[in-house]
Design a protein around this motif. Structure first.
Motif, PDB file in Angstrom:
ATOM      1  N   UNK A 148      -6.583  10.108   0.477  1.00 46.54           N
ATOM      2  CA  UNK A 148      -6.719   8.655   0.349  1.00 46.54           C
ATOM      3  C   UNK A 148      -5.854   8.129  -0.786  1.00 46.54           C
ATOM      4  N   UNK A 149      -5.529   6.858  -0.680  1.00 45.43           N
ATOM      5  CA  UNK A 149      -4.810   6.153  -1.753  1.00 45.43           C
ATOM      6  C   UNK A 149      -5.539   4.850  -2.034  1.00 45.43           C
ATOM      7  N   UNK A 150      -5.770   4.587  -3.306  1.00 43.21           N
ATOM      8  CA  UNK A 150      -6.227   3.269  -3.728  1.00 43.21           C
ATOM      9  C   UNK A 150      -5.074   2.642  -4.511  1.00 43.21           C
ATOM     10  N   UNK A 151      -4.614   1.483  -4.057  1.00 47.38           N
ATOM     11  CA  UNK A 151      -3.505   0.797  -4.727  1.00 47.38           C
ATOM     12  C   UNK A 151      -4.019  -0.538  -5.259  1.00 47.38           C
ATOM     13  N   UNK A 152      -3.708  -0.799  -6.524  1.00 41.51           N
ATOM     14  CA  UNK A 152      -4.214  -1.998  -7.191  1.00 41.51           C
ATOM     15  C   UNK A 152      -3.059  -2.937  -7.547  1.00 41.51           C
ATOM     16  N   UNK A 153      -3.313  -4.216  -7.421  1.00 38.54           N
ATOM     17  CA  UNK A 153      -2.307  -5.185  -7.802  1.00 38.54           C
ATOM     18  C   UNK A 153      -2.832  -6.591  -7.590  1.00 38.54           C
ATOM     19  N   UNK A 154      -1.915  -7.533  -7.568  1.00 41.08           N
ATOM     20  CA  UNK A 154      -2.281  -8.931  -7.370  1.00 41.08           C
ATOM     21  C   UNK A 154      -1.555  -9.445  -6.138  1.00 41.08           C
ATOM     22  N   UNK A 155      -2.303 -10.047  -5.237  1.00 41.92           N
ATOM     23  CA  UNK A 155      -1.739 -10.477  -3.960  1.00 41.92           C
ATOM     24  C   UNK A 155      -1.051 -11.826  -4.105  1.00 41.92           C
ATOM     25  N   UNK A 156       0.098 -11.936  -3.468  1.00 38.91           N
ATOM     26  CA  UNK A 156       0.835 -13.203  -3.515  1.00 38.91           C
ATOM     27  C   UNK A 156       1.379 -13.533  -2.139  1.00 38.91           C
ATOM     28  N   UNK A 157       1.289 -14.807  -1.793  1.00 39.60           N
ATOM     29  CA  UNK A 157       1.848 -15.275  -0.539  1.00 39.60           C
ATOM     30  C   UNK A 157       3.370 -15.173  -0.598  1.00 39.60           C
ATOM     31  N   UNK A 158       3.961 -14.677   0.466  1.00 38.06           N
ATOM     32  CA  UNK A 158       5.421 -14.649   0.548  1.00 38.06           C
ATOM     33  C   UNK A 158       5.866 -16.026   1.028  1.00 38.06           C
TER      34      UNK A 158
END
Lengths: 243, 243
Positions: free
Chosen positions: A109-119
């Protein structure tokens, strides 16, 4: 681990605390597990309520993309830099041990963290909408009916730079302390496979399955086909857009 | 829909807003999709950061259970009534249409919402640890080495009453508006199947695979085996615990 291997930074958010021997942070391991999947689960928070939404996604470098309706709750709440966690899990087996405690599962498994932004940039969005198809099906967009402005407007694309990530892998089957007991134990493998393609019943006469879909063959492991398709999609020109 | 069908209440949290024709709230649909899975993704929030953690789980009535190490971050942050969202997704196909916009996937998913609580009552916990095995492998616990007090203490079990839930199903393959174009389109089925069981290399001589595992046969769909096992686990006595 060799210092020159590119890795994601590790801190309290993504460090694999329990079973830290199962944790990996290098780009190669994390990216390979992401590219072997089409489906992810994205977690986000609205009014303190967590949501876990399944969606198709893809990776480009250290950036992840997913999309949906411009009207969807998920995407409306992921457009302005909200923190998200995108997780991919490959279940590889169920593990039957000699006591309850040692029952387990093999998984990656992979957990990826970040902040979502509209393209929002039109060119970036247009390109993302191409790769949304071509990442899975090599070169397919060139043979499709062009997207209309209305379709492009109705689709929201969200991207997330991976700020932190961890991979967690268990791949050891039965591990017991009771080998001298007459109890049956096994590793029971599972895998996601491709079935027989079902051509659209309304295909025009003479239209054949393109050979570019050959990697999606019957009984192949889905993850092999997806990994191959990802390599083909990104080994070439990264800047192409719809013709 | 018939009023007498038991359903989960619907509000702003679990209503399927987009594509509401794909939304279901009745117990039968929601529970069947949950019982066909071993793996779920649980979303929870720590310091405003969402996490999405894959884990094994099972259902008992309108309650869900999962477990892990007593030391894990996930379980420490799910022990005192925190809001969580537990999601199960069955990916059934990738859908290749005649334009990018109509590319899609067939899937069946459930999002279940509630508050996670640590199972602390010793009898309830003991029983949950039995069902954690027996829910998947019929009657298996009766043949295992008994759990030690230390093992029971090291394992945390979390339960969540399902307060709200929604199922979302897409099962229609290619839906296009461009049937008169000479473009290939197909539904590409995928499924999770069982492989050949790998007996523990350290089995004692004469120990055979129990016939109770016969539903886990080579090439069977994992979800069929899991659904059958769930029926067997809960059609009988719900109060049994380890011998």
């Amino acid at each position: 681990m060799d210092d020159i291997i590119a890795s994601y930074p590790v801190d309290g958010i993504n460090r694999v605390k329990r079973r830290h021997d199962r944790g990996f942070y290098d780009h190669a391991t994390v990216h390979a597990l992401l590219d072997a999947a089409a489906l992810c689960h994205v977690s986000y928070v609205v009014d303190r309520q967590p949501y876990c939404t399944p969606t198709l996604f893809w990776r480009e470098g250290t950036r992840l993309f997913w999309h949906g309706s411009s009207a969807s709750r998920m995407l409306r709440n992921q457009s302005g830099g909200q923190p998200v966690c995108l997780t991919v899990t490959h279940l590889d087996s169920l593990v039957l041990a000699r006591c309850g405690f040692n029952h387990s599962a093999d998984y990656r498994s992979v957990m990826a963290f970040g902040h979502a932004r509209l393209v929002e940039d039109p060119e970036e969005k247009r390109r993302a909408l191409v790769m949304m198809v071509d990442r899975f099906f090599t070169g397919r967009t060139a043979h499709l009916r062009l997207s209309t402005e209305q379709e492009i407007k109705a689709t929201a694309v969200v991207s997330m730079d991976i700020e932190r990530a961890s991979a967690k892998i268990r791949a050891k089957g039965v591990v017991d302390e009771d080998y001298d007991l007459p109890i049956y134990a096994e590793r029971l493998p599972v895998r996601m496979v491709l079935g027989k393609p079902e051509p659209c019943p309304r295909l025009m006469a003479g239209v054949e399955r393109p050979t570019s879909l050959n990697n999606y063959g019957v009984d192949r492991a889905l993850e092999k086909a997806l990994s191959e398709a990802h390599v083909l999609a990104y080994r070439g020109d990264l800047t192409r857009s719809e013709p």
